[in-house]
Scaffold this motif. Structure first.
Motif: not given
Length: 203
Positions: A91-94, A97-102, A133-134, A136-144
């Motif tokens: 799931g992490a790899i998917a 690479n563009g999968a929208d939901f797990l 994955v998130n 690496t994309r969203f500052e709020a997630d990285f901040k946690k």
């Protein structure tokens, strides 16, 4: 739109029937959009780790970038009882690479009906994959994760508990593996963080 010909095991991943069905699903996406119907597309459940990126990218092309969700995918078939872990890896790899939901997978997959605890473990595993994955994309997630790193460096257990995404497991392990120092029971008085903090306080 479900994929009835998705691979049920690694040897079937990417076969002619799966790919043909994927393009059929793409045609159905376009027909649905023509009449104002929203769609999402279901993805494969068993894919070797080196094929996941290509399969996700192909699905996004074939379906005109329709929302794509994957059942894992599981990256190995020989660990029954641990399919929540094999699915989280895939799931992490998917997702990367563009999968929208797990879709979560439980430890009981391929063995029997899951218990409430199995469902809980499956959801946690899927949330770990998504967050990996998130962040690496969203500052709020990285901040946690950044704040957790600071809390660990300060041996601030209250803050670590506050930031923990599975507080029940946090408490369970802390209670079962107690320590007499402010460090955890893994290293105790030999904890590198504790030793450095002690040295800094003496300066």
């Amino acid at each position: 739109l479900g994929d009835g010909l998705r691979p049920g095991g690694l040897p079937d991943a990417g076969d002619e029937l799966q790919i043909a069905e994927l393009y059929t699903l793409g045609r159905l996406v376009r027909k649905a959009r023509e009449v104002g119907v929203q769609t999402m597309v279901e993805g494969p459940g068993h894919v070797p780790i080196d094929q996941i990126a290509a399969q996700v990218k192909l699905a996004k092309i074939a379906t005109d970038n329709a929302p794509f969700y994957v059942l894992g995918p599981l990256v190995t078939d020989i660990f029954p009882g641990y399919d929540h872990i094999t699915a989280a890896i895939g799931g992490a790899i998917a997702a990367l690479n563009g999968a929208d939901f797990l879709c979560y997978v439980t430890p009981a997959e391929h063995l029997g009906l899951p218990t409430v605890e199995h469902v809980r473990e499956g959801i946690i595993a899927a949330k770990i994959a998504a967050h990996a994955v998130n962040l690496t994309r969203f500052e709020a997630d990285f901040k946690k994760d950044y704040l957790m790193s600071l809390a660990r460096g300060r041996l601030d257990w209250a803050k670590q508990f506050e930031l923990s995404q599975d507080k029940e497991r946090f408490i369970e392990i802390r209670r079962k593996r107690p320590t007499k120092t402010e460090a955890c029971s893994m290293c105790g008085d030999l904890c590198a963080i504790k030793l450095i903090n002690d040295m800094l306080q003496k300066r």
